[in-house]
Design an enzyme around this catalytic site. Structure first.
Site, short mmCIF file in Angstrom:
data_model
loop_
_atom_site.label_atom_id
_atom_site.label_comp_id
_atom_site.label_asym_id
_atom_site.label_seq_id
_atom_site.Cartn_x
_atom_site.Cartn_y
_atom_site.Cartn_z
N ARG A 1 0.95 -1.32 0.06
CA ARG A 1 -0.25 0.05 0.16
C ARG A 1 1.11 1.19 -0.10
O ARG A 1 1.80 1.36 0.90
CB ARG A 1 -0.70 -0.03 1.25
CG ARG A 1 -1.84 1.30 1.33
CD ARG A 1 -2.84 1.26 2.61
NE ARG A 1 -3.95 0.56 2.09
CZ ARG A 1 -5.14 0.41 2.58
NH1 ARG A 1 -5.27 1.13 3.56
NH2 ARG A 1 -6.02 -0.15 1.84
N HIS B 1 -7.56 0.89 -6.32
CA HIS B 1 -7.69 0.15 -5.20
C HIS B 1 -8.04 -1.58 -5.63
O HIS B 1 -9.39 -1.56 -5.45
CB HIS B 1 -8.30 0.43 -4.07
CG HIS B 1 -8.56 0.06 -2.75
ND1 HIS B 1 -7.60 -1.20 -2.42
CD2 HIS B 1 -8.96 0.26 -1.57
CE1 HIS B 1 -7.75 -1.53 -1.08
NE2 HIS B 1 -8.59 -0.72 -0.57
N GLN C 1 -10.10 -4.08 -3.34
CA GLN C 1 -11.57 -3.55 -2.83
C GLN C 1 -12.57 -3.97 -3.92
O GLN C 1 -13.36 -4.56 -3.73
CB GLN C 1 -11.13 -2.19 -2.54
CG GLN C 1 -12.90 -1.52 -2.05
CD GLN C 1 -13.02 -2.07 -0.72
OE1 GLN C 1 -12.27 -2.00 0.28
NE2 GLN C 1 -14.24 -2.51 -0.60
N ASP D 1 -17.69 6.82 -1.27
CA ASP D 1 -16.28 6.73 -0.66
C ASP D 1 -16.09 8.13 0.00
O ASP D 1 -16.82 9.06 -0.30
CB ASP D 1 -15.10 6.42 -1.51
CG ASP D 1 -13.94 6.15 -0.84
OD1 ASP D 1 -13.73 5.83 0.21
OD2 ASP D 1 -12.73 6.12 -1.67
N CYS E 1 -16.38 1.23 0.51
CA CYS E 1 -15.37 0.46 0.85
C CYS E 1 -14.92 0.48 2.43
O CYS E 1 -13.94 -0.37 2.90
CB CYS E 1 -14.17 0.92 0.16
SG CYS E 1 -13.34 2.60 0.16
N ARG F 1 -13.20 -8.97 1.32
CA ARG F 1 -11.85 -8.72 1.16
C ARG F 1 -10.90 -10.13 1.30
O ARG F 1 -10.03 -10.39 0.72
CB ARG F 1 -11.47 -7.71 2.21
CG ARG F 1 -12.05 -6.48 2.04
CD ARG F 1 -11.75 -5.75 0.56
NE ARG F 1 -10.30 -5.59 0.46
CZ ARG F 1 -9.36 -4.48 0.92
NH1 ARG F 1 -9.99 -3.41 1.46
NH2 ARG F 1 -8.39 -4.33 0.82
N1 CP Z 1 -11.13 -0.40 2.49
C1 CP Z 1 -10.08 -0.47 3.08
O1 CP Z 1 -9.07 -0.71 2.27
O2 CP Z 1 -9.95 -0.33 4.46
P1 CP Z 1 -8.44 -0.22 4.96
O3 CP Z 1 -7.87 1.22 4.63
O4 CP Z 1 -8.86 -0.31 6.38
O5 CP Z 1 -7.64 -1.06 4.75
N1 NVA Z 2 -10.05 6.53 -1.24
C1 NVA Z 2 -9.77 6.01 0.19
C2 NVA Z 2 -10.00 4.59 0.33
C3 NVA Z 2 -9.65 4.04 1.62
C4 NVA Z 2 -9.93 2.81 1.50
C5 NVA Z 2 -8.21 6.38 0.38
O1 NVA Z 2 -7.58 6.08 -0.76
O2 NVA Z 2 -8.06 7.04 1.33
#
Ligand code: CP
Ligand code: NVA
Length: 303
Positions: free
Chosen positions: A102, A129, A132, A217, A257, A285
């Site tokens: 990430r 993502h 997700q 989101d 998400c 997930r």
């Molecule tokens: N939806 C999602 O990726 O959540 P986290 O940021 O908690 O991993």
């Molecule tokens: N769009 C959000 C998703 C979190 C899972 C972010 O990037 O923070």
């Protein structure tokens, strides 16, 4: 050949469908029947941004497969002291069987994958993502049987999750209608190459009309905390509320998400109401990522 998931476009449509079918199978399988693909093997998880769901679901999935996880943050690893990502890729490839990352920049994932000899999985970047979106489409298919030909409505920020939903529309053959405030549209190139199935507007009501699923989101993604107030003003008319849901099909699902901010991108009575499938998205997930790990390891010839 080593297979990665830098974005969903690393998969063909039949491969993506196969992964979802397998995710549903793994979900139904007793714990003792789970494939122990990763017995005495380890997986590196690099997290340059916070996470609850992604971290826990990957750790649980790796453990279900008999393996163990090593978590790396920039502060606790040499990444934070400037070790090149290309060297990190080579180091980790000699020591672990899978790298999950990430990061702030999609380019970091591309560089990591270019230099790794084990599969690399995108666990969220500025641009995508994909894990997700896999869990989300599994959820839709479980509830409705198929996503073929549906209308999805994305309301709010044209962000990383939105981009992965556009790719999902391409792989699972459906339409996506996206309503954002001016200036917050999804990436132009991603929209252009999918223009046969993407509709863009600044009108949440038009997007939600007759939709089979309504998705939103947070208005301020990780790293955009400074823009929070300015974004709250720009997104004011984009809350998914009961009136907006009423424009969608009667049996439309609501997805998010998470983490969610009730009263901002979605009202509590929608996200906590009967059309919401957010907890299924969370659980999936785990299953979707297990099917994905199994697919990448098998395709790479590492099992
Ligand atoms: N939806 C999602 O990726 O959540 P986290 O940021 O908690 O991993
Ligand atoms: N769009 C959000 C998703 C979190 C899972 C972010 O990037 O923070």
């Amino acid at each position: 050949m080593v297979r990665h998931l830098r974005s969903l476009l690393d998969l063909t449509a039949p491969e993506a469908q196969q992964i979802i079918a397998r995710a549903i199978e793994l979900k139904a399988m007793a714990f003792n029947a789970q494939p122990r693909l990763l017995t005495r093997r380890s997986v590196a998880l690099i997290f340059e941004k916070p996470s609850t769901r992604t971290r826990v679901s990957f750790a649980t999935g790796v453990s279900d497969f008999g393996g163990s996880c090593i978590f790396l943050s920039p502060e606790e690893s040499q990444l934070g002291r400037g070790e090149p990502i290309s060297d990190t890729a080579k180091v980790l490839s000699r020591l672990v069987d899978l790298i999950i990352i990430r990061t702030n920049y999609q380019t970091t994932i591309e560089e990591l994958a270019e230099n790794a000899t084990v599969p690399v999985i995108n666990a969220l970047s500025d641009l995508y993502h994909p894990c997700q979106a896999l869990a989300d489409i599994q959820t839709y298919i479980e509830h409705r049987g198929s996503a073929h030909g549906i209308k999805a409505a994305w309301i709010g920020d044209g962000n990383n999750v939105c981009h992965s939903w556009i790719n999902t529309a391409r792989l699972f053959d459906f339409e996506i209608s996206i309503a954002t405030p001016p200036g917050f549209e999804p990436d132009q190139h991603i929209c252009e190459v999918n223009q046969d199935r993407v509709t863009l507007s600044h009108d949440p009501e038009a997007a939600a009309e007759n939709a089979d699923v309504v998705i939103t989101d947070t208005w301020a993604s990780m790293g955009q905390e400074q823009e929070k107030l300015e974004r709250e003003k720009a997104f004011k008319a984009f809350t998914v509320n009961r009136d907006l849901m009423a424009l969608a099909r009667q049996n439309a699902l609501f997805m998010h998400c998470l983490p969610a901010y009730r009263g901002y991108e979605v009202d509590a009575d929608v996200i906590d109401g009967p059309q919401s499938v957010i907890w299924d998205e969370v659980e999936n997930r785990l299953h979707a990522q297990k099917a994905l790990m199994e697919f990448l390891l098998t395709e790479t010839g590492n099992v």
